[in-house]
Design a protein around this motif. Sequence first.
Motif, mmCIF file in Angstrom:
data_model
loop_
_atom_site.group_PDB
_atom_site.id
_atom_site.type_symbol
_atom_site.label_atom_id
_atom_site.label_comp_id
_atom_site.label_asym_id
_atom_site.label_seq_id
_atom_site.Cartn_x
_atom_site.Cartn_y
_atom_site.Cartn_z
ATOM 1 N N LEU A 176 35.989 45.372 30.092
ATOM 2 C CA LEU A 176 35.757 45.060 28.680
ATOM 3 C C LEU A 176 36.896 44.225 28.099
ATOM 4 O O LEU A 176 36.664 43.321 27.284
ATOM 5 N N LYS A 177 38.126 44.519 28.504
ATOM 6 C CA LYS A 177 39.249 43.725 28.016
ATOM 7 C C LYS A 177 39.113 42.275 28.458
ATOM 8 O O LYS A 177 39.318 41.342 27.662
ATOM 9 N N THR A 178 38.769 42.076 29.716
ATOM 10 C CA THR A 178 38.634 40.715 30.236
ATOM 11 C C THR A 178 37.466 39.995 29.568
ATOM 12 O O THR A 178 37.552 38.796 29.271
ATOM 13 N N SER A 184 37.190 35.122 23.546
ATOM 14 C CA SER A 184 38.156 34.493 22.646
ATOM 15 C C SER A 184 38.635 33.154 23.193
ATOM 16 O O SER A 184 38.852 32.204 22.438
ATOM 17 N N SER A 185 38.792 33.060 24.522
ATOM 18 C CA SER A 185 39.229 31.797 25.125
ATOM 19 C C SER A 185 38.153 30.732 25.013
ATOM 20 O O SER A 185 38.439 29.553 24.798
ATOM 21 N N PRO A 193 43.189 29.054 31.065
ATOM 22 C CA PRO A 193 42.302 28.913 32.223
ATOM 23 C C PRO A 193 41.407 30.136 32.397
ATOM 24 O O PRO A 193 41.874 31.277 32.361
ATOM 25 N N LEU A 194 40.124 29.887 32.572
ATOM 26 C CA LEU A 194 39.166 30.990 32.664
ATOM 27 C C LEU A 194 38.960 31.472 34.094
ATOM 28 O O LEU A 194 38.378 32.534 34.295
ATOM 29 N N GLY A 195 39.421 30.693 35.075
ATOM 30 C CA GLY A 195 39.189 31.058 36.470
ATOM 31 C C GLY A 195 39.646 32.461 36.821
ATOM 32 O O GLY A 195 38.862 33.265 37.357
ATOM 33 N N PRO A 196 40.916 32.830 36.543
ATOM 34 C CA PRO A 196 41.373 34.187 36.869
ATOM 35 C C PRO A 196 40.601 35.275 36.128
ATOM 36 O O PRO A 196 40.408 36.372 36.659
#
Length: 238
Positions: A176-178, A184-185, A193-196
């Motif tokens: 849920l945090k991710t 938000s990103s 970067p959204l990859g990780p």
Amino acid sequence: MEWNQQTLEFLSNCFLHTLCPSPEPRRLAEALLLEASHSPNYGLAVLHLVTEPSVDKQIRQAAVINFKNHLRCRWAPSEETTPIPDSEKIQTQFSEALAIIDNHDFPRSWPALLPELVSSLHKASQASDYASINGILGTANSIFKKFRYQFKTNDLWLDLKYCLDNFSAPLLEIFLKTAALIDSSSSSANSSPLGPLFESQRLCCRSFYSLNFQELPQFFEDHMKEWMTEFRKYLISD
């Protein structure tokens, strides 16, 4: 350290002598292993020994203990030790290594492993350190895979219950945090970067699948809305 017959014989002899009641050969063997542990691929060589059926069981058990100590030293280094570099390849190797140990030694002979992973995950989450988070989730994924492929037995159910009791809530928390960070990103002009982040979600989903493979556990049934809301979001996203 290259894996070959010479390495097999060297490690086998060293681990055999660590079981010797006489202090002199035992200390010599321990010193040789300590020196060898600084060689590249030492941990993988020990794992090869652990999985070698021709090696005596006592030697393999000594090798498992040595590898656990070697792993703990490198995974959570003290000031006196040199940490393993943070790289995806190394994290993958150690995740696979833990999965091998899982088949022999977890959780009965290594009950602290999962609590240690949960503690490390919590610290990494607080720091938003997704290199560490994904390494830990990759390790958990490797450990939980067995629940997809093994037949139902009392021992398997006990192992599954242990994993569910320790990891279900932390898994949902980081998922849920991710998800919130991705949202938000995605809406920010200066998005990170959204990859990780998506890799983290992928690993969470794999653990979700493994932990729910045998049947739907109570925790996941109780929190189905949180999981399914995010799953639906990803399924309908462009």
